[in-house]
Write an enzyme that holds these catalytic residues in place. Structure first.
Site, mmCIF file in Angstrom:
data_model
loop_
_atom_site.group_PDB
_atom_site.id
_atom_site.type_symbol
_atom_site.label_atom_id
_atom_site.label_comp_id
_atom_site.label_asym_id
_atom_site.label_seq_id
_atom_site.Cartn_x
_atom_site.Cartn_y
_atom_site.Cartn_z
ATOM 1 N N CYS A 70 36.660 40.727 106.130
ATOM 2 C CA CYS A 70 35.580 41.412 106.926
ATOM 3 C C CYS A 70 34.371 41.794 105.893
ATOM 4 O O CYS A 70 34.778 42.388 104.744
ATOM 5 C CB CYS A 70 36.580 42.716 107.325
ATOM 6 S SG CYS A 70 35.053 43.825 107.998
ATOM 7 N N HIS A 168 32.052 50.051 113.396
ATOM 8 C CA HIS A 168 30.483 49.953 113.089
ATOM 9 C C HIS A 168 29.722 50.184 114.403
ATOM 10 O O HIS A 168 30.068 50.034 115.393
ATOM 11 C CB HIS A 168 30.106 48.808 112.169
ATOM 12 C CG HIS A 168 30.083 47.515 113.276
ATOM 13 N ND1 HIS A 168 31.264 46.897 113.605
ATOM 14 C CD2 HIS A 168 29.177 46.745 113.793
ATOM 15 C CE1 HIS A 168 30.915 45.704 114.270
ATOM 16 N NE2 HIS A 168 29.210 46.014 114.147
#
Length: 346
Positions: A70, A168
């Protein structure tokens, strides 16, 4: 709040937001990245007047990376990511694959270093820090030349089209006023001419007086399903005292907001029963356009909606919605509000 700015290897800006002093934020980005600077072409639709961004470089953006790769996790164990630090609280960085760039700006907001976390699961302090980061970015981006509107938003879930699972959001500083905002302003002007009053004030007052679609309320905020909701489950959260954007919120409203916003998102996750996968949603702050002659008529509000209409079934934007922008909602707004009230935290 402490803010620390650094530059990534390709020249993009990264900002660390910390609740207090003490964290080391001087780690350098060791990656051999080419300088950033891919452009976007803005074109105007001659029939609709809409602005469309042509951004072919976004075809190369990271798409569902495998576990352990990630790009929004901290850099650890010799594996550099977009964030050089070994840990962080809240980070804002320029998007590596922006939809708009000069004029305009696209940023990524990482809510937590915990890859498996969520905005709803943040504690009070971290949620308030995210709000402080949104507010700070709204102020700085609004001051840039050529910016029309600043939109802070979160896409959550693969069904929405999210390609990175890390919790996010994003911030778009549009180099124009988006079509939705132009339509809302036109409605506000017509309402002012017809009644002499503000449209946002009257909508909030009418929903509170009716009560059937109110989902939750605080001392300074009220949340309701709109009378003509487009989406199966859609909620608008408004401050009781109208303000144009996040920078204008008073201290009391700012303190209450993180609690109500997280409760609202938790209710979305409970909509479809125990054991259901997390509800996909879009959560976005609609703020007044920058330096616009009608800025004073606009009211800050949060819009949260999901494309899931029932367990295992999604609301697809097919012929009428995609082709003609005429929405057909399968869930009556009053029924949606009742379900969201029933999903309240224990």
């Amino acid at each position: 709040m402490r803010k620390t700015a650094i530059r990534l290897a390709d020249g993009r800006e990264l900002l660390y937001y910390d609740a207090r002093d003490g964290a080391a934020r001087d780690a350098a980005d060791p990656r051999p990245l080419a300088p950033a600077g891919r452009g976007t072409e803005l074109r105007t639709d001659p029939l609709l007047g809409d602005t469309v961004a042509i951004a072919s470089h976004r075809q190369e953006r990271t798409y569902h990376p495998p576990p352990g790769l990630c790009p929004l996790c901290p850099s650890r164990d010799g594996r550099p990511t977009e964030i050089p630090a070994a840990d962080y609280e809240v980070v804002v960085l320029e998007n590596r694959f922006p939809a708009f760039a000069g004029p305009g700006r696209c940023e990524v907001v990482c809510f937590t270093a915990d890859h498996d976390g969520s905005f709803a699961a943040l504690d009070d302090e971290r949620a308030a820090l995210v709000l402080a980061a949104w507010t700070d970015r709204t102020a700085e981006l609004s001051a840039l030349p050529g910016i029309g509107q600043v939109y802070c938003f979160e896409n959550r879930g693969a069904e929405i089209g999210v390609t990175l699972a890390h919790p996010h959001g994003q911030i778009y500083a549009y180099p124009f006023v988006p079509p939705r905002t132009e339509r809302v302003l036109a409605s506000a002007v017509a309402h002012r001419r017809r009644t002499g009053r503000n449209l946002f004030d009257d909508v909030v007052a009418a929903e509170e007086a009716d009560g059937r679609r109110v989902v939750l309320s605080g001392e300074h905020w009220t949340a309701f399903v709109p009378y003509a909701a487009h989406w199966p489950y859609e909620v608008h959260l408004h401050p009781r005292r109208r303000v144009p954007d996040l920078t204008a919120l008073g201290a009391a409203a700012r303190a209450e907001l993180p609690v109500l916003q997280r409760e609202l998102l938790r209710r979305f996750d409970r909509l479809f029963g125990p054991g259901a996968p997390p509800t996909p949603y879009v959560s976005g702050w609609h703020q007044a356009p920058v330096r616009h002659p009608l800025r004073a008529e606009y009211g800050l509000h949060l819009e949260v909606f999901t494309v899931r209409r029932t367990p295992g079934k999604l609301k697809f934007l097919a012929g009428s919605e995609s082709g003609m922008n005429v929405f057909i909602n399968d869930v009556p707004p009053e029924a949606a509000a009742e379900r969201l009230r029933e999903a309240a935290s224990e």
